[in-house]
Motif scaffolding. Structure first.
Motif, PDB file in Angstrom:
ATOM      1  N   LEU A   6       0.735  -1.271   0.033  1.00 32.09           N
ATOM      2  CA  LEU A   6       0.106   0.026  -0.050  1.00 32.09           C
ATOM      3  C   LEU A   6       0.878   1.352  -0.189  1.00 32.09           C
ATOM      4  O   LEU A   6       0.548   2.012  -0.726  1.00 32.09           O
ATOM      5  N   ALA A   7       2.006   1.145   0.774  1.00 32.18           N
ATOM      6  CA  ALA A   7       3.009   2.320   0.725  1.00 32.18           C
ATOM      7  C   ALA A   7       3.330   2.775  -0.601  1.00 32.18           C
ATOM      8  O   ALA A   7       3.651   3.816  -1.112  1.00 32.18           O
ATOM      9  N   LEU A  23      -9.610   1.803   2.884  1.00 35.98           N
ATOM     10  CA  LEU A  23      -9.543   3.234   3.295  1.00 35.98           C
ATOM     11  C   LEU A  23      -8.225   3.928   3.799  1.00 35.98           C
ATOM     12  O   LEU A  23      -8.147   5.218   3.534  1.00 35.98           O
ATOM     13  N   LEU A  24      -7.490   3.073   4.283  1.00 38.53           N
ATOM     14  CA  LEU A  24      -6.069   3.739   4.459  1.00 38.53           C
ATOM     15  C   LEU A  24      -5.400   4.152   3.325  1.00 38.53           C
ATOM     16  O   LEU A  24      -4.748   5.239   3.069  1.00 38.53           O
ATOM     17  N   THR A  25      -5.338   3.446   2.170  1.00 39.68           N
ATOM     18  CA  THR A  25      -4.731   3.826   0.881  1.00 39.68           C
ATOM     19  C   THR A  25      -5.407   5.108   0.502  1.00 39.68           C
ATOM     20  O   THR A  25      -4.750   6.033   0.049  1.00 39.68           O
ATOM     21  N   TRP A  71      -6.272  13.614  -3.857  1.00 40.78           N
ATOM     22  CA  TRP A  71      -6.849  12.529  -5.124  1.00 40.78           C
ATOM     23  C   TRP A  71      -7.340  11.327  -4.519  1.00 40.78           C
ATOM     24  O   TRP A  71      -6.862  10.594  -3.563  1.00 40.78           O
ATOM     25  N   LEU A  72      -8.543  10.917  -5.036  1.00 38.37           N
ATOM     26  CA  LEU A  72      -9.387   9.738  -4.622  1.00 38.37           C
ATOM     27  C   LEU A  72      -9.517   9.208  -6.169  1.00 38.37           C
ATOM     28  O   LEU A  72     -10.556   9.441  -6.591  1.00 38.37           O
ATOM     29  N   PRO A  73      -8.818   8.237  -6.285  1.00 35.59           N
ATOM     30  CA  PRO A  73      -8.810   7.485  -7.623  1.00 35.59           C
ATOM     31  C   PRO A  73     -10.206   6.770  -7.703  1.00 35.59           C
ATOM     32  O   PRO A  73     -10.286   6.109  -6.853  1.00 35.59           O
TER      33      PRO A  73
END
Length: 253
Positions: free
Chosen positions: A21-22, A110-112, A122-124
């Motif tokens: 995720l990072a 949610l974390l990503t 930005w919310l892809p």
């Protein structure tokens, strides 16, 4: 099996997933591939070895620096890995079964999204729409909320923020919400159901107020034009609500 083994396993799995995720959070906004290419130091471009990629442990042992050039490693790795580990552990503690695994997936998405919104505003769509679809599919494996409740939550969450954003733009002549925020609330509704949406917004508002207060304490100005990551606030509020909903066995309201 000892019940404590489930949250421990969830935490360990979360640490591993958090490393990926990072990578998404760091590489994707730069237009870099998140699945191809070996990990390298951003400064000296040395290819990282297996010993350099152990979640959290490698960062701590290297004191947050590259073993070769000594450049500081972006702290996003550590924070996201720890966050993902905590999410995995809490999800499997709340429900050591399929529902817990689903909840961990919910939390990791949610974390990503929270990290991307906080870092890049930005919310892809690829992530929010995937979150919504998986949330609806989870209804076939988890009893509560049922599919109809989730579908109403998805539609209601999206429409609520879309209309608020549209009204604000009409009255003030400027954008008040990002285009991804309604989609994220809709995706959250697909997981928690319609009854949780007011609590998600209330929780997001409280987190936002806390964030604004912290900015003021740091000496940064907060005005009507200050851009705050509403998506991050909703994500932070949503996962604890999932835990409460799961542990109480039903709707929140």
């Amino acid at each position: 099996m000892n019940p404590l083994l489930y949250p421990i396993a969830g935490a360990l799995l979360g640490l591993i997933i958090g490393s990926f995720l990072a990578t998404i959070v760091i590489r994707w906004p730069l237009g870099q591939s998140v699945i191809s290419g070996r990990s390298r130091c951003d400064n000296c471009h040395r290819q990282l070895r297996a010993a350099d990629l152990i979640p959290v442990v490698s960062y701590v042992l290297r004191a947050g620096k590259c073993a070769q050039c000594g450049a500081k490693i972006v702290s996003d790795h550590l924070v996201i890995e720890l966050g993902a580990g905590l999410i995995g552990g809490l999800a499997l503690y709340a429900s050591p079964d399929v529902a817990g695994v689903a909840g961990a997936i919910f939390g990791w998405f949610l974390l990503t999204l929270a990290a991307l919104d906080a870092k890049c505003h930005w919310l892809p769509d690829r992530l929010t729409l995937s979150l919504a679809v998986i949330g609806l599919a989870a209804a076939f494996f988890v009893e509560e909320p049922d599919l109809l409740n989730r579908m109403i939550g998805g539609a209601g969450g999206f429409l609520a923020l879309f209309l608020i954003g549209w009204g604000y733009r009409l009255l003030r002549g400027r954008e008040g919400l990002g285009g991804g925020d309604p989609k994220l609330l809709g995706a959250i509704g697909c997981w928690l159901g319609w009854s949780a949406l007011p609590l998600v917004l209330l929780g997001a508002a409280l987190v936002g107020l806390l964030a604004a207060l912290m900015l003021r304490l740091r000496g940064e100005g907060v005005t009507a034009d200050t851009a705050l990551p509403m998506g991050s606030f909703m994500a932070i509020a949503a996962f604890p609500l999932w835990i409460v909903q799961t542990m109480t066995g039903g709707m929140l309201l």
